[in-house]
Design a protein around this motif. Structure first.
Motif, short mmCIF file in Angstrom:
data_model
loop_
_atom_site.label_atom_id
_atom_site.label_comp_id
_atom_site.label_asym_id
_atom_site.label_seq_id
_atom_site.Cartn_x
_atom_site.Cartn_y
_atom_site.Cartn_z
N ILE A 45 0.84 -1.21 0.00
CA ILE A 45 0.00 0.00 0.00
C ILE A 45 0.86 1.25 0.00
CG2 ILE A 45 -1.73 1.31 1.28
CD1 ILE A 45 -2.82 -1.17 -0.04
N ASN A 46 1.95 1.23 0.77
CA ASN A 46 2.84 2.40 0.81
C ASN A 46 3.52 2.63 -0.52
OD1 ASN A 46 3.23 3.87 3.52
ND2 ASN A 46 3.07 1.73 4.14
N LEU A 47 3.85 1.55 -1.22
CA LEU A 47 4.45 1.70 -2.55
C LEU A 47 3.43 2.24 -3.54
CD1 LEU A 47 6.59 -1.57 -2.76
CD2 LEU A 47 7.42 0.78 -2.46
N LEU A 48 2.21 1.72 -3.47
CA LEU A 48 1.16 2.21 -4.36
C LEU A 48 0.83 3.67 -4.06
CD1 LEU A 48 -1.29 -0.85 -4.34
CD2 LEU A 48 0.14 -0.07 -6.25
N ALA A 49 1.01 4.06 -2.80
CA ALA A 49 0.66 5.42 -2.40
C ALA A 49 1.60 6.47 -2.98
CB ALA A 49 0.64 5.53 -0.87
N PHE A 50 2.66 6.04 -3.64
CA PHE A 50 3.49 7.02 -4.36
C PHE A 50 2.72 7.59 -5.55
CE2 PHE A 50 7.05 4.99 -2.13
CZ PHE A 50 7.77 6.12 -1.76
N SER A 51 1.67 6.89 -5.94
CA SER A 51 0.79 7.37 -7.00
C SER A 51 -0.37 8.14 -6.37
CB SER A 51 0.24 6.20 -7.81
OG SER A 51 -0.83 6.62 -8.65
N SER A 53 -2.91 9.24 -7.85
CA SER A 53 -4.17 8.72 -8.42
C SER A 53 -4.69 7.56 -7.59
CB SER A 53 -3.96 8.28 -9.87
OG SER A 53 -3.62 9.38 -10.68
N PHE A 54 -3.78 6.68 -7.17
CA PHE A 54 -4.19 5.56 -6.31
C PHE A 54 -4.74 6.08 -4.99
CE2 PHE A 54 -3.07 2.93 -2.65
CZ PHE A 54 -3.82 1.79 -2.92
N CYS A 55 -4.05 7.04 -4.40
CA CYS A 55 -4.49 7.60 -3.12
C CYS A 55 -5.86 8.25 -3.24
CB CYS A 55 -3.47 8.61 -2.60
SG CYS A 55 -1.87 7.90 -2.17
N ASP A 56 -6.09 8.94 -4.35
CA ASP A 56 -7.40 9.57 -4.56
C ASP A 56 -8.49 8.52 -4.70
OD1 ASP A 56 -6.30 12.08 -4.46
OD2 ASP A 56 -6.09 12.28 -6.63
N PHE A 57 -8.21 7.46 -5.47
CA PHE A 57 -9.20 6.39 -5.63
C PHE A 57 -9.48 5.73 -4.29
CE2 PHE A 57 -10.29 1.93 -6.20
CZ PHE A 57 -11.36 2.02 -7.08
N TYR A 58 -8.44 5.46 -3.54
CA TYR A 58 -8.59 4.82 -2.24
C TYR A 58 -9.41 5.70 -1.30
CZ TYR A 58 -7.45 2.79 2.28
OH TYR A 58 -7.55 2.22 3.53
N ALA A 59 -9.10 7.01 -1.27
CA ALA A 59 -9.80 7.95 -0.38
C ALA A 59 -11.27 8.09 -0.74
CB ALA A 59 -9.12 9.31 -0.43
N ASP A 60 -11.58 8.00 -2.02
CA ASP A 60 -12.96 8.21 -2.47
C ASP A 60 -13.83 6.95 -2.42
OD1 ASP A 60 -12.50 10.89 -2.97
OD2 ASP A 60 -11.90 10.54 -5.05
N HIS A 61 -13.21 5.77 -2.59
CA HIS A 61 -14.02 4.56 -2.78
C HIS A 61 -13.80 3.45 -1.75
CE1 HIS A 61 -15.34 6.19 -6.61
NE2 HIS A 61 -14.07 6.42 -6.93
N LEU A 141 -4.41 8.55 3.08
CA LEU A 141 -5.31 9.70 2.92
C LEU A 141 -4.53 11.00 2.87
CD1 LEU A 141 -8.31 8.83 2.88
CD2 LEU A 141 -7.01 7.35 4.40
N LEU A 142 -3.48 11.07 3.68
CA LEU A 142 -2.68 12.29 3.73
C LEU A 142 -1.94 12.55 2.42
CD1 LEU A 142 -1.97 14.44 5.94
CD2 LEU A 142 0.13 13.16 6.32
N ARG A 143 -1.74 11.50 1.65
CA ARG A 143 -1.00 11.63 0.39
C ARG A 143 -1.91 11.79 -0.82
NH1 ARG A 143 3.15 6.65 1.41
NH2 ARG A 143 4.16 7.33 -0.51
N SER A 144 -3.21 11.91 -0.58
CA SER A 144 -4.14 12.13 -1.69
C SER A 144 -4.14 13.62 -2.08
CB SER A 144 -5.55 11.70 -1.30
OG SER A 144 -6.04 12.48 -0.22
N SER A 145 -4.83 13.95 -3.14
CA SER A 145 -4.89 15.34 -3.60
C SER A 145 -5.55 16.23 -2.56
CB SER A 145 -5.69 15.44 -4.91
OG SER A 145 -5.07 14.68 -5.92
#
Length: 401
Positions: A45-51, A53-61, A141-145
């Motif tokens: 998850i931390n590696l994916l969180a460099f993206s 876009s992934f963080c935004d998708f995760y935060a929203d859905h 969440l902190l790494r999202s837009s």
């Protein structure tokens, strides 16, 4: 052919011994699989969180499912489960140190060493689980837009004049709100109860859900912190615990400030974990609610940030003398300060009427908090509490000037 009973017994004993020997090996293997599984998932998850876009998708859905289900589940109990877990965690750390020291002296005691081994293995699982939950319920969440709206946030620079216009706009609103709030015959503000303030704040936050979709849905009720005295000494109004999704507020908050503080923590719960985001959304929701009490609370709260930012900008520009006179003439109505003073005095009476077990540690708590706030400001930079002014300037860009 004859039958040898002794041979059968010997065979059964050997099989049982093999089973007993295999159990620790299987248990150790399963333990390592659990540990590596959770750790590996947290790392993924931390590696994916460099993206982003992934963080935004995760935060929203994805995150809303966790926050809603866990928030509803923990709301069943009236006390703050997360706060108790924090105390137990502190005790576990202390106990681990003692157990480790005793291992030096009791290393030849097999039963004790077996107990110590189990203790530390359990703690290792809890520690890795804590990292995983922290990753899922806060760090990602902190790494999202910012505000979940990449297209609308510009991060451009703003002039002193633009800050000045925003500052005076809030001052005007504050002055107007002061005259609209309900009062008794003696002129004292008639505030909501905490439950009423939470319900009104929830409606205000949900009203923004068209622009900020995460604000829709279920909001758990807040819980009163057992350590309210310590929070007061540390200048902390409340916190959102990511492991239990509980909104926990201090007992010692003025009625004037409480709606904004609750809306701030509720915004965290909905996935807006930057302090600047939570401050901005709590202000925006309450100031646009049409409710005089909520608007009064929000405008007075944000006035402090804008006033400080404006003073700093004036000093840095060298134009202080040219603007300070006008600022003084445009001062907030004296009635606002009277309301604030009355709210603080009422709170002070409540605080002084109660006993505080660890009052002798208040100075230590203040020093720890000061260090914590300064460290957080250095780490988070523009995303800290002061960043709310930038978000407001961005939001009102083109609307006020």
């Amino acid at each position: 052919m004859g039958y040898n009973d002794d041979a059968g017994v010997t065979c059964n004993l050997i099989e049982k011994e093999n089973v007993v020997e295999d159990r620790p090996k299987k248990g150790k293997k399963q333990y390592l699989l659990v540990l590596l599984g959770m750790g590996g998932f947290a790392l993924l998850i931390n590696l994916l969180a460099f993206s982003r876009s992934f963080c935004d998708f995760y935060a929203d859905h994805i995150y809303p499912l966790i926050a809603t289900s866990l928030g509803w589940l923990t709301s069943i109990l009236p006390f703050a489960i997360g706060e108790i877990l924090m105390y137990l965690s502190a005790l576990a750390v202390f106990a681990s140190a003692i157990i480790g020291i005793l291992c030096i002296f009791l290393r030849k005691k097999k039963k004790y060493m077996r107990f110590a081994g189990i203790w530390y293995r359990v703690l290792a699982v809890i520690f890795v689980w804590g990292i995983l939950v922290y990753t899922l319920n806060w760090l990602t969440l902190l790494r999202s837009s910012i505000l979940g709206k990449k297209a609308s946030y510009t991060e451009r620079s703003y002039s002193l004049q633009e800050l000045r216009v925003l500052y005076y706009d809030v001052v005007d609103r504050l002055n107007a709100d002061c005259g609209k709030v309900p009062r008794d015959a003696e002129g004292n503000v008639l505030y909501y109860s905490r439950e009423e303030a939470e319900e009104a704040s929830n409606r205000a936050l949900k009203a923004l859900s068209d622009d900020y979709p995460r604000l829709s849905g279920y909001y758990p009720p807040s819980k009163t912190a057992l350590c309210s005295s310590a929070l007061r000494w540390m200048s902390i109004g409340g916190f959102t615990y990511p492991y239990t999704m509980e909104l926990t507020c201090s007992k010692y908050l003025t009625e004037l400030y409480y709606p904004t503080l609750y809306a701030h923590e509720a915004s965290h719960h909905k996935g807006y974990y930057r302090e600047s985001e939570a401050n901005f959304l709590s202000y925006l929701a309450l100031s646009e609610s049409g409710d005089p009490l909520l608007q009064y609370s929000a405008d007075l709260f944000i006035y402090g940030y804008l006033s400080e930012a404006y003073d700093t900008a004036l000093d840095e520009s060298g134009a202080g003398d040219a603007y300070y006179d006008e600022k003084d003439e445009h001062a907030v109505l004296s009635q606002v300060w009277k309301d604030q003073k009355a709210a603080r005095e009422k709170l002070e009476k409540l605080y002084e009427s109660e006993s505080h077990l660890f009052a002798g540690l208040s100075e230590v708590a203040e020093k720890i908090a000061k260090t914590g706030w300064e460290t957080q400001a250095d780490i988070l930079g523009e995303d800290n509490y002061d960043g709310v002014v930038l978000l407001m300037l961005d939001y009102y860009d083109g609307k006020l000037y």
